[in-house]
Motif scaffolding. Structure first.
Motif, mmCIF file in Angstrom:
data_model
loop_
_atom_site.group_PDB
_atom_site.id
_atom_site.type_symbol
_atom_site.label_atom_id
_atom_site.label_comp_id
_atom_site.label_asym_id
_atom_site.label_seq_id
_atom_site.Cartn_x
_atom_site.Cartn_y
_atom_site.Cartn_z
ATOM 1 N N THR A 199 -7.505 1.741 -9.020
ATOM 2 C CA THR A 199 -8.871 1.506 -9.461
ATOM 3 C C THR A 199 -9.852 1.359 -8.304
ATOM 4 O O THR A 199 -11.031 1.151 -8.502
ATOM 5 N N ASP A 200 -9.300 1.480 -7.094
ATOM 6 C CA ASP A 200 -10.163 1.337 -5.900
ATOM 7 C C ASP A 200 -11.200 2.470 -5.848
ATOM 8 O O ASP A 200 -10.851 3.621 -5.981
ATOM 9 N N ASN A 215 -5.628 0.120 0.755
ATOM 10 C CA ASN A 215 -5.794 1.503 0.315
ATOM 11 C C ASN A 215 -6.887 2.163 1.137
ATOM 12 O O ASN A 215 -7.964 1.581 1.335
ATOM 13 N N GLU A 216 -6.599 3.348 1.655
ATOM 14 C CA GLU A 216 -7.562 4.148 2.418
ATOM 15 C C GLU A 216 -8.242 3.343 3.524
ATOM 16 O O GLU A 216 -9.453 3.399 3.714
ATOM 17 N N GLY A 226 0.832 -1.202 0.000
ATOM 18 C CA GLY A 226 0.000 0.000 0.000
ATOM 19 C C GLY A 226 0.860 1.242 0.000
ATOM 20 O O GLY A 226 2.051 1.195 0.325
ATOM 21 N N TYR A 277 -1.719 -8.942 0.446
ATOM 22 C CA TYR A 277 -2.937 -8.141 0.512
ATOM 23 C C TYR A 277 -2.576 -6.711 0.113
ATOM 24 O O TYR A 277 -1.529 -6.195 0.526
ATOM 25 N N GLY A 312 -8.693 0.082 3.927
ATOM 26 C CA GLY A 312 -9.322 -1.203 3.641
ATOM 27 C C GLY A 312 -8.474 -2.042 2.706
ATOM 28 O O GLY A 312 -7.578 -1.535 2.023
ATOM 29 N N VAL A 355 -8.093 -3.922 -0.685
ATOM 30 C CA VAL A 355 -8.719 -3.784 -2.005
ATOM 31 C C VAL A 355 -8.314 -4.888 -2.954
ATOM 32 O O VAL A 355 -8.755 -4.916 -4.111
ATOM 33 N N GLY A 356 -7.473 -5.804 -2.493
ATOM 34 C CA GLY A 356 -7.079 -6.899 -3.365
ATOM 35 C C GLY A 356 -6.241 -7.920 -2.620
ATOM 36 O O GLY A 356 -5.682 -7.639 -1.554
ATOM 37 N N PHE A 359 -4.705 -2.361 -8.356
ATOM 38 C CA PHE A 359 -5.726 -2.444 -7.312
ATOM 39 C C PHE A 359 -5.885 -1.082 -6.624
ATOM 40 O O PHE A 359 -6.989 -0.654 -6.282
ATOM 41 N N ILE A 360 -4.765 -0.403 -6.413
ATOM 42 C CA ILE A 360 -4.795 0.873 -5.672
ATOM 43 C C ILE A 360 -5.449 1.960 -6.500
ATOM 44 O O ILE A 360 -6.312 2.698 -6.004
#
Length: 506
Positions: free
Chosen positions: A505-506, A481-482, A296, A478, A484, A486-487, A502-503
């Motif tokens: 497009t979250d 992002n923010e 992240g 894992y 939670g 996200v992937g 993942f980051i």
């Protein structure tokens, strides 16, 4: 090219240790000169000799600066010639404003009366030069680490710097802040400022350095001219550690076992702002023998997650459950988390992981004093035996376990932190930036320790800002992002591009 600085046959000895052994360093005016080497190689010691932290008479050898023999009795003497050092631990006063920090000890004053309009005017000019838009009256503790680093550079510029020394300037910075700082060094170079940069981030060294000097075991090994030859990271590493390290991550058999830890429905709110949710309904698991990475960007909530799990050391209104081997466990306090089988290696080993003034022996046993005591009285002979065992097992480079931790290199300090938590006998070890600020050789040793824990059936959760490290060490990753997740990616399908996708497009 004019030689600005030449250090000749510098030798510096501490009790029981020769830190520098006839080191030579030559720096050309207007260049960026990188000083690299393993932790404990003597880089910071050499720069402390140059800046007067270790004054004339405490070392052997000569310093020639701007064509003259230089004899520094303290930092003020070197600063008077325009030699400014910015240490890895920033020397700012958190509760003072930016303006006050820039001119503390160098005040714009007449007859003891501060000239605040002039102070603010000069501060604004300096902040503009380093790319900061904050107001001069802003307290330094409201700034992030990246901006504080820029304040330190502005402070150096206020003293008419000619030779700027930066010790691990990007160690605690995000990727974007690191790039901004490196860009600033290049701008200062264009304006005639000479820089010496100590760094373990070899990609950054290759990006900005004109010349690279490698120090190993307190002696100069090589000086490489990046302007006339193509220098690879492998070449630098070979000189640093004295051997090829074509494999940066030690191989291990990846074999996940039974379910070891499960975190379900984990929610955490900010410790001061009760309406601000920091961790949002996180679920994850770790199997025995598994290394699970958490990726992240800075501010994603990775450290907040780790600290909240470990004895609720961060946050308020925490909810959710933690299971170890299928049983719900109590992690409501640090002591309870340790009893339940959790351990947490903080990203800030100096502030939160160690008692720097105390000995290696005392630090190693801190998290499990019950095993070296009876009826509340510590058995010092047993404590020494434990410390010696970990000194050998972890290859902590020290003449004695009675040495104070503050005198160790960063890599050896990290091994002491790991020893402390391994002695506590955890089932799951949470590692937050476990290799931050340590060199490639020490990193390889830390990776080996992680693999040994995995082979013993322990679970490892590894938080890292270095994606190659996560990709090289993790069984699963894992993406956070923010606040939670996200992937989730298996090692076989993970890549830097997929993690970033993942980051964004979250």
């Amino acid at each position: 090219m004019t030689t600005l600085l030449e250090m000749r046959d510098i030798t510096k000895t501490f009790p029981g240790v020769k830190a520098l052994d006839n080191v030579n360093l030559k720096v050309t005016a207007g260049e960026i000169h990188a000083l690299v080497g393993e932790n404990g190689a003597g880089k910071s010691t050499l720069m402390k000799v140059l800046s007067g932290v270790y004054p004339q008479g405490t070392y052997d050898g000569d310093i020639h600066y701007d064509g003259q023999v230089a004899r520094f009795g303290g930092i003020a003497d070197s600063e008077a010639l325009g030699i400014i050092i910015i240490h890895q631990e920033l020397a700012l006063v958190p509760l003072l404003s930016i303006a006050e920090n820039l001119f503390v000890g160098n005040e714009c004053a007449s007859k003891g009366v501060m000239n605040w309009p002039e102070t603010f005017r000069r501060t604004e000019a300096l902040l503009k030069k380093v790319g900061l838009k904050e107001a001069p009256a802003t307290p330094v503790d409201r700034l992030g680490v990246g901006k504080q680093q820029l304040v330190e550079i502005a402070k150096a510029l206020s003293k008419d710097v000619r030779l700027l020394i930066l010790d691990e300037p990007t160690a605690a910075l995000s990727e974007s802040d690191s790039q901004a700082l490196l860009d600033l060094l290049l701008e200062l170079k264009a304006e005639g400022v000479t820089s010496i940069i100590i760094s373990h981030k070899l990609n950054e060294v290759r990006r900005v350095a004109d010349t690279i000097t490698v120090i190993r075991d307190g002696a100069t090994v090589s000086t490489l001219d990046a302007r006339t030859e193509s220098i690879t990271e492998d070449r630098i590493v070979r000189d640093m550690v004295g051997r090829d390290m074509s494999q940066r991550y030690p191989e291990r058999e990846r074999r996940a076992g039974d379910m070891l830890m499960e975190v379900q429905g984990w929610n955490v709110w900010h410790p001061e702002h009760a309406t601000r949710q920091m961790i949002k309904d996180i679920n994850f698991h770790v199997r025995a023998g598994e290394v699970v990475g958490i990726a992240g960007l800075m501010g994603a909530g990775r450290t907040e997650l780790a600290m909240s799990l470990f004895g609720r050391s961060y946050g308020q209104n925490i909810s959710g459950t933690v299971k170890l081997k299928g049983q719900v466990v109590d992690t409501s306090t640090v002591a309870a988390a340790i009893r339940s089988g959790l351990a947490y290696v903080t990203e800030d080993r100096k502030e939160l992981g160690l008692v720097l003034e105390d000995t290696i022996q005392r630090n190693i046993t801190l998290a499990n004093l019950s095993d070296v005591s009876r009826s509340g009285v510590i058995n010092e002979a047993e404590e020494t035996k434990v410390a010696e065992r970990y000194r050998k097992a972890m290859n902590i480079r020290t003449p004695s376990v009675f040495q104070r931790v503050m005198n160790l290199s960063g890599g050896n300090q990290q091994k002491v932190v790991l020893s402390k938590w391994l002695f506590a006998g955890p089932e799951v070890l949470i590692l937050d930036e476990p290799t931050r600020g340590i060199d490639v050789g020490a990193k390889f040793e830390i990776y080996g320790i992680i693999n040994e824990l995995s082979a013993q059936g322990k679970g490892v959760v590894m938080i890292s800002s270095e994606m190659p490290e996560l990709l090289g060490m993790s069984d699963r990753i894992y993406v956070m992002n923010e606040g939670g997740f996200v992937g989730e990616l298996d090692a076989s399908e993970a890549s830097q591009e997929r993690i970033m996708s993942f980051i964004v497009t979250d």
